[in-house]
Design an enzyme around this catalytic site. Structure first.
Site, PDB file in Angstrom:
ATOM      1  N   GLY A  89       0.832  -1.188   0.000  1.00 29.38           N
ATOM      2  CA  GLY A  89       0.000   0.000   0.000  1.00 29.38           C
ATOM      3  C   GLY A  89       0.872   1.245   0.000  1.00 29.38           C
ATOM      4  O   GLY A  89       2.088   1.186   0.136  1.00 29.38           O
ATOM      5  N   GLY A  90       0.237   2.394  -0.151  1.00 29.31           N
ATOM      6  CA  GLY A  90       0.957   3.654  -0.098  1.00 29.31           C
ATOM      7  C   GLY A  90       1.446   4.116  -1.459  1.00 29.31           C
ATOM      8  O   GLY A  90       1.249   3.451  -2.477  1.00 29.31           O
ATOM      9  N   ASP A  91       2.080   5.266  -1.468  1.00 30.38           N
ATOM     10  CA  ASP A  91       2.533   5.902  -2.700  1.00 30.38           C
ATOM     11  C   ASP A  91       4.037   5.694  -2.863  1.00 30.38           C
ATOM     12  O   ASP A  91       4.539   4.594  -2.623  1.00 30.38           O
ATOM     13  CB  ASP A  91       2.151   7.392  -2.678  1.00 30.38           C
ATOM     14  CG  ASP A  91       1.996   7.985  -4.066  1.00 30.38           C
ATOM     15  OD1 ASP A  91       3.026   8.228  -4.723  1.00 30.38           O
ATOM     16  OD2 ASP A  91       0.842   8.211  -4.490  1.00 30.38           O
ATOM     17  N   THR A  93       8.128   6.190  -2.137  1.00 32.14           N
ATOM     18  CA  THR A  93       9.078   6.485  -1.073  1.00 32.14           C
ATOM     19  C   THR A  93      10.488   6.167  -1.557  1.00 32.14           C
ATOM     20  O   THR A  93      10.685   5.598  -2.629  1.00 32.14           O
ATOM     21  CB  THR A  93       8.752   5.739   0.225  1.00 32.14           C
ATOM     22  OG1 THR A  93       9.467   6.343   1.315  1.00 32.14           O
ATOM     23  CG2 THR A  93       9.104   4.262   0.142  1.00 32.14           C
ATOM     24  N   MET A 161       5.680   4.203   6.191  1.00 31.25           N
ATOM     25  CA  MET A 161       5.192   2.827   6.331  1.00 31.25           C
ATOM     26  C   MET A 161       4.300   2.464   5.157  1.00 31.25           C
ATOM     27  O   MET A 161       3.539   3.290   4.656  1.00 31.25           O
ATOM     28  CB  MET A 161       4.415   2.657   7.632  1.00 31.25           C
ATOM     29  CG  MET A 161       5.286   2.785   8.850  1.00 31.25           C
ATOM     30  SD  MET A 161       4.441   2.363  10.371  1.00 31.25           S
ATOM     31  CE  MET A 161       5.790   2.682  11.530  1.00 31.25           C
ATOM     32  N   GLY A 173       6.825  -2.963   5.179  1.00 27.00           N
ATOM     33  CA  GLY A 173       6.903  -2.481   6.556  1.00 27.00           C
ATOM     34  C   GLY A 173       7.245  -1.019   6.686  1.00 27.00           C
ATOM     35  O   GLY A 173       6.556  -0.159   6.149  1.00 27.00           O
ATOM     36  N   ALA A 175      10.291   2.361   6.987  1.00 24.82           N
ATOM     37  CA  ALA A 175      11.588   2.913   6.590  1.00 24.82           C
ATOM     38  C   ALA A 175      11.861   4.113   7.491  1.00 24.82           C
ATOM     39  O   ALA A 175      11.214   5.154   7.361  1.00 24.82           O
ATOM     40  CB  ALA A 175      11.567   3.316   5.126  1.00 24.82           C
ATOM     41  N   CYS A 191       5.491   9.964  -0.443  1.00 21.33           N
ATOM     42  CA  CYS A 191       4.195   9.384  -0.082  1.00 21.33           C
ATOM     43  C   CYS A 191       3.035  10.127  -0.754  1.00 21.33           C
ATOM     44  O   CYS A 191       1.887  10.012  -0.328  1.00 21.33           O
ATOM     45  CB  CYS A 191       4.002   9.355   1.437  1.00 21.33           C
ATOM     46  SG  CYS A 191       5.313   8.465   2.288  1.00 21.33           S
TER      47      CYS A 191
END
Length: 233
Positions: A89-91, A93, A161, A173, A175, A191
């Protein structure tokens, strides 16, 4: 329920190699769970916490926007950085030297069946670690990760995360910027969040370098307490 978590410290390792390694552990846990259900048995599932440091790399989550990477392929090569679109998930990084990356590969059914709680406890393990260095941090509403200066014009993220979960098994997980070169974040919209900065522990402490192994040990201590886990090496 198996609350034993094996710590694996991979040192400096290529992102794709580590991703493949994560996938193998992740799939191994899933295979045991599927076998248990099919055969009505109860073989314990394993849990892992991987620590690793990556060479310069940008990763984009499955819901992320490629436009948040501000470099061309040629510019990536010039900076010695690689890029991967991945299944968390997420954008977007950044990972690189001076950053502690943690990949918990857990069967959450050994602990609790709640992804929201899982993310909050991961954040809390970093918040408590920062507190030991006299750095106050917290959460920003609606934005996963650990932040400093929330509610001020100087809000900045110190730990990103992004996770993946299937059948309550986790991978990917956090960073945590400990001695990170923050210049690499100038090449992305971190993000996907505009108008907020990033920081690193060594910058906040005003020192040249923080002992990363010491930070890891503090994270392990708080992770163990929060998850009521037995950490083994």
């Amino acid at each position: 329920m198996n609350k034993e978590v094996q710590i694996l410290d991979l040192g400096l390792k290529d992102y794709k190699e580590t991703w493949d390694f994560q996938e193998a552990l992740f799939q191994g846990i899933l295979d045991v769970k599927i076998s248990n259900r099919r055969n009505e048995q109860n073989e314990p599932t394993k849990n892992y916490l991987i620590f690793v440091e990556h060479p310069h790399v940008y990763t984009l989550g499955k819901s992320g926007d490629f436009a948040n990477l501000l470099l061309s392929e040629e510019q990536l090569a010039e900076k010695g950085a690689s890029y991967y679109k991945i299944n968390r998930g997420g954008d977007i990084t950044y990972h690189g030297p001076g950053q502690i990356v943690g990949y918990p590969i857990l069967d959450l059914e050994n602990f609790f069946s709640d992804i929201h709680k899982y993310l909050r406890l991961l954040e809390e393990s970093i918040i408590l670690t920062l507190k030991e260095y006299g750095v106050e941090s917290g959460r920003s509403e609606g934005e996963t990760g650990v932040w400093l200066g929330v509610g001020t014009p100087f809000a900045r993220k110190i730990c990103a995360m992004g996770v993946r979960a299937s059948r309550w098994v986790t991978m990917h997980g956090f960073a945590f910027n400990v001695n990170a070169d923050l210049g690499y974040f100038d090449n992305i919209i971190p993000c996907g969040i505009r108008g907020k900065g990033v920081t690193s522990l060594h910058v906040e402490l005003g020192i040249e370098r923080v002992d990363e192994k010491e930070v890891e040990e503090k994270i392990i201590k708080h992770f163990s307490s929060l998850f009521e886990a037995e950490m083994v090496r």
